[in-house]
Design a protein around this motif. Structure first.
Motif, PDB file in Angstrom:
ATOM      1  N   HIS A  67      -6.210  -1.627   2.270  1.00 24.67           N
ATOM      2  CA  HIS A  67      -7.185  -1.349   2.988  1.00 24.67           C
ATOM      3  C   HIS A  67      -8.582  -2.014   2.015  1.00 24.67           C
ATOM      4  O   HIS A  67      -9.407  -1.181   1.709  1.00 24.67           O
ATOM      5  CB  HIS A  67      -7.469   0.251   2.842  1.00 24.67           C
ATOM      6  CG  HIS A  67      -6.166   0.836   3.404  1.00 24.67           C
ATOM      7  ND1 HIS A  67      -5.815   0.442   4.876  1.00 24.67           N
ATOM      8  CD2 HIS A  67      -5.651   1.973   3.089  1.00 24.67           C
ATOM      9  CE1 HIS A  67      -4.732   1.036   5.094  1.00 24.67           C
ATOM     10  NE2 HIS A  67      -4.502   2.164   4.013  1.00 24.67           N
ATOM     11  N   HIS A  68      -8.638  -3.169   2.096  1.00 26.61           N
ATOM     12  CA  HIS A  68      -9.546  -3.928   1.163  1.00 26.61           C
ATOM     13  C   HIS A  68     -10.971  -4.151   2.054  1.00 26.61           C
ATOM     14  O   HIS A  68     -11.910  -4.527   1.468  1.00 26.61           O
ATOM     15  CB  HIS A  68      -9.125  -4.833   0.591  1.00 26.61           C
ATOM     16  CG  HIS A  68      -8.004  -4.819  -0.490  1.00 26.61           C
ATOM     17  ND1 HIS A  68      -8.243  -3.919  -1.493  1.00 26.61           N
ATOM     18  CD2 HIS A  68      -6.693  -5.103  -0.654  1.00 26.61           C
ATOM     19  CE1 HIS A  68      -7.117  -3.706  -2.243  1.00 26.61           C
ATOM     20  NE2 HIS A  68      -6.074  -4.445  -1.729  1.00 26.61           N
ATOM     21  N   GLY A  69     -10.979  -4.479   3.105  1.00 25.06           N
ATOM     22  CA  GLY A  69     -12.143  -4.896   4.010  1.00 25.06           C
ATOM     23  C   GLY A  69     -12.303  -4.018   5.283  1.00 25.06           C
ATOM     24  O   GLY A  69     -11.452  -3.355   5.786  1.00 25.06           O
ATOM     25  N   GLY A  70     -13.612  -4.264   5.718  1.00 23.03           N
ATOM     26  CA  GLY A  70     -13.947  -3.698   7.116  1.00 23.03           C
ATOM     27  C   GLY A  70     -13.808  -2.030   7.138  1.00 23.03           C
ATOM     28  O   GLY A  70     -14.226  -1.600   6.110  1.00 23.03           O
ATOM     29  N   ALA A  71     -13.445  -1.818   8.282  1.00 24.03           N
ATOM     30  CA  ALA A  71     -13.221  -0.385   8.742  1.00 24.03           C
ATOM     31  C   ALA A  71     -12.194   0.120   7.761  1.00 24.03           C
ATOM     32  O   ALA A  71     -12.241   1.551   7.148  1.00 24.03           O
ATOM     33  CB  ALA A  71     -13.042  -0.019  10.035  1.00 24.03           C
TER      34      ALA A  71
END
Length: 133
Positions: A29-33
């Motif tokens: 879960h490294h980017g965006g939402a």
């Protein structure tokens, strides 16, 4: 019926709300939402699918739209069962994954019928347009 739409930027949730975001199967879960879900709403690094904290991951990075549909269907089933919870769906798949609203929104047509699922306005517009054809 007056529709509510998912806000562009969600920074907080009520106790009975869940942040629904696009992820990858690895749960990185490294980017965006996905990053927002991890930093704010309890998404677990390494878990790419389903309920985690006050968030729900739908994988969008593993192939075409047909590979996303089963995960969206599972989400819709959960939303039907958890009818006291409000699910705020982000524009899953329309950021880093590179899909368009026109490709992803139809997957959520059944969710539009559920009072406890809030969709982005762009998804609702696509679904309504298709319904009126």
């Amino acid at each position: 019926m007056s529709l509510r739409y998912t806000p562009e930027n969600i920074t907080s949730l009520d106790r009975d709300e869940i942040f629904v975001f696009g992820s990858n199967l690895q749960g990185l879960h490294h980017g965006g939402a996905a990053r927002v879900a991890h930093e704010r709403f309890g998404a677990i690094m390494g878990q790419g699918v389903g309920l985690q904290g006050q968030s729900y991951a739908i994988p969008t990075m593993q192939g075409g739209v047909e590979t996303i549909k089963p995960y969206v269907d599972d989400f819709i089933e959960l939303a039907r069962e958890w009818d006291q919870t409000t699910f705020l769906v982000t524009r899953i798949g329309c950021g880093i994954a590179g899909f368009t609203d026109e490709q992803i929104a139809p997957l959520f047509a059944e969710a539009l019928k559920l009072y406890n699922v809030v969709l982005p306005k762009s998804f609702v517009d696509v679904i309504r347009k298709q319904e009126n054809k």
